[in-house]
Design a protein around this motif. Sequence first.
Motif, PDB file in Angstrom:
ATOM      1  N   LYS A 130       0.817  -1.224   0.000  1.00  0.00           N
ATOM      2  CA  LYS A 130       0.000   0.000   0.000  1.00  0.00           C
ATOM      3  C   LYS A 130       0.849   1.271   0.000  1.00  0.00           C
ATOM      4  N   PRO A 132       2.976   2.516  -2.374  1.00  0.00           N
ATOM      5  CA  PRO A 132       2.948   3.371  -3.584  1.00  0.00           C
ATOM      6  C   PRO A 132       1.727   4.280  -3.632  1.00  0.00           C
ATOM      7  N   ALA A 133       0.568   3.757  -3.279  1.00  0.00           N
ATOM      8  CA  ALA A 133      -0.643   4.594  -3.324  1.00  0.00           C
ATOM      9  C   ALA A 133      -0.551   5.732  -2.310  1.00  0.00           C
ATOM     10  N   ALA A 136       1.722   8.319  -3.624  1.00  0.00           N
ATOM     11  CA  ALA A 136       1.092   9.086  -4.706  1.00  0.00           C
ATOM     12  C   ALA A 136       0.124  10.115  -4.136  1.00  0.00           C
ATOM     13  N   ALA A 137      -0.626   9.709  -3.110  1.00  0.00           N
ATOM     14  CA  ALA A 137      -1.626  10.618  -2.538  1.00  0.00           C
ATOM     15  C   ALA A 137      -0.977  11.775  -1.792  1.00  0.00           C
ATOM     16  N   ARG A 138       0.171  11.510  -1.154  1.00  0.00           N
ATOM     17  CA  ARG A 138       0.757  12.520  -0.276  1.00  0.00           C
ATOM     18  C   ARG A 138       1.972  13.221  -0.857  1.00  0.00           C
ATOM     19  N   ALA A 161       8.848   5.380  -5.071  1.00  0.00           N
ATOM     20  CA  ALA A 161       7.965   4.298  -4.626  1.00  0.00           C
ATOM     21  C   ALA A 161       8.686   2.950  -4.728  1.00  0.00           C
ATOM     22  N   ASP A 192      -1.539   3.138   6.871  1.00  0.00           N
ATOM     23  CA  ASP A 192      -2.080   1.948   6.198  1.00  0.00           C
ATOM     24  C   ASP A 192      -0.988   1.190   5.453  1.00  0.00           C
TER      25      ASP A 192
ATOM     26  N   VAL B 153      -5.186  14.070   3.364  1.00  0.00           N
ATOM     27  CA  VAL B 153      -5.592  12.935   2.525  1.00  0.00           C
ATOM     28  C   VAL B 153      -6.158  11.830   3.410  1.00  0.00           C
ATOM     29  N   LYS B 155      -6.593   8.396   5.390  1.00  0.00           N
ATOM     30  CA  LYS B 155      -5.671   7.549   6.127  1.00  0.00           C
ATOM     31  C   LYS B 155      -5.772   6.122   5.654  1.00  0.00           C
ATOM     32  N   PHE B 196      -3.746  11.973  -7.401  1.00  0.00           N
ATOM     33  CA  PHE B 196      -3.184  11.260  -8.540  1.00  0.00           C
ATOM     34  C   PHE B 196      -3.029   9.795  -8.183  1.00  0.00           C
ATOM     35  N   GLN B 198      -1.076   6.619  -8.934  1.00  0.00           N
ATOM     36  CA  GLN B 198       0.160   6.280  -9.613  1.00  0.00           C
ATOM     37  C   GLN B 198       0.024   5.019 -10.469  1.00  0.00           C
TER      38      GLN B 198
END
Lengths: 317, 266
Positions: A130, A132-133, A136-138, A161, A192, B153, B155, B196, B198
């Motif tokens: 989890k 990489p996601a 990407a989000a942060r 990543a 997470d 964002v 959690k 985004f 990825q």
Amino acid sequence: MPYLTKNSVKLLMKCCLLMVSVTAQISHADNGYVVNEVSEGIFFHEGVHEDATEANQGKIANVGFIIGNDCIAVIDSGGSYFEGKSLLAAIRNHSDLPICYVINTHVHPDHILGNAVFKNPQTTFVGSAKLPAAMAARGSFYETRFKEILGEAYGNAEIIAPTQLIIVGEPQIIDLGERKLTLIAFPTAHTDNDLVVLDNNTKTLWTGDLLFVERIPALDGSINGWLDAIEELKGMDIATVIPGHGPVLHQDWKAALEREKNYFILIRQQLREIINDMGTINQATENVGVSEKDKWLLFEEYHKRNVTSAFTELEWE
Amino acid sequence: MFNNILRHLLLAVSITFLLSHTAHADTKKEQMWPVLKEIYFENKTILTDADDWLILDAPSRAEDAAIVPLTLKSLKPQTAESYIKNIHIIIDDNPDPYSANFHLNPTMEQVDLTFRMRFQTYTNVRAIVEMNDGSLHMVSRFVKASGGCSAPVQKDPEAVKSRLGKMQIRMRKPELGHAVPAQVMISHPNYNGLQFDQETRRYIPEHYVKTMSVNYAEQPLFSVDMGISFSEDPSVHFTFKPTKSGVLKATVIDSNDTHYTADKTI
């Protein structure tokens, strides 16, 4: 010795370590960056209990490396490009072996902003499936904020990543040459995307930020999940623990987990009472867990945030 | 009123212009407001005379940038003669500053609303109250940014996704004739279109709650048009006084035009 060292004095010292098992070896890289050898071939830099600033260059988390017969694994790369460079210099002070892995224990900037220093075709980045996601989000938010916070120390930091991903419930073993590391991803707890690293030879566990010692734990995942993770860690067969923040632990590692657990149990119980009485987040941040104030460093900086975060989780129970 | 495209275009142009004139990042920023005022309120007069009866409660520091609780409370009761008709919430430096428009009427005697917003940075937040006579009154607060790792964002995106659409109406045990605090909340990821992905190499399409309406005994209590600043799992606390038995009903509509409802009989 199973690996190359530059300094023959250190060879001698390592023999002494067999007799004085708990004594840590301290060494300085050229720039004053200190790494301690906590178990044979396992080194870490102990972060300061502060928030990241330009002055401390983001060196606030425990980061380090493990040296095998064939290659080296970096565990968390530091809180800035500058720290990544200091860490690399410290590694080269002990070994010329290639760095085959950079393992990120989770997404927070104090653990990943040194990644770019280790970017190399020989080096594989490893993390929770989890991660990489979450990066990407942060990523863009961290980039903006930490350029402001770290100033020059941010340097050429990049959010990189992982490509080798660890799935919850499917631990993987990587081999550094006569040295196997078990990588275990956890369900949502501190974040997470939490990952722990166990060195099988010495039974040394890197907990990432699943364990905070002295410094108040920062909740950015799930309070219930974190309490579950604490129970799981307590059941492991471990001799030495390197927490995400705070000093290395030997016999007393379970007591440290217990302190962390007590904090979360207390705020969870008080939060449930407030939520059941239709209280708001503001009421909760003013009242919950205030008795913990003197038990933790950086309480003012993180406690209200923990309460806020746990509130929005527990109101769905 | 402006249409959305024009509004965003104007905003983008204004922001570009402003950024070239922005000096230090850590000083208390007022630069955005004159532009935002022009966009959303044109040449209307906004008074700043309401500090003794309008209370905007915001933490001085965004402890968790993803969840900043805001409370807007009026010390004047809502009467048929004089009542708050709309409350506009503007967060100056958020990607889309216009964050909420509450529609109120005299049936909810007391205005005491609590909700949660994402804060992208340190910024002023302001509530502009529009009375039934058309007058505008503003109260504002400055909210500092939180420590570094608190990003605005989600959690645990999977947990939110798995309970998408789940709604709750929570309240203290109601008694007829007495004001009771209540809360309507819906589990929703509230994607703002700026995240985004990825893996797909695309922006996650915006998917957020657009309106929440709450009625009691067939009478509207309030409704709110929600912008993308609302935190995931949007929630509104309010207070109302049930005078006869009835059904409290909440309806939520998101940007995919999906409708969600929940009700509670008193």
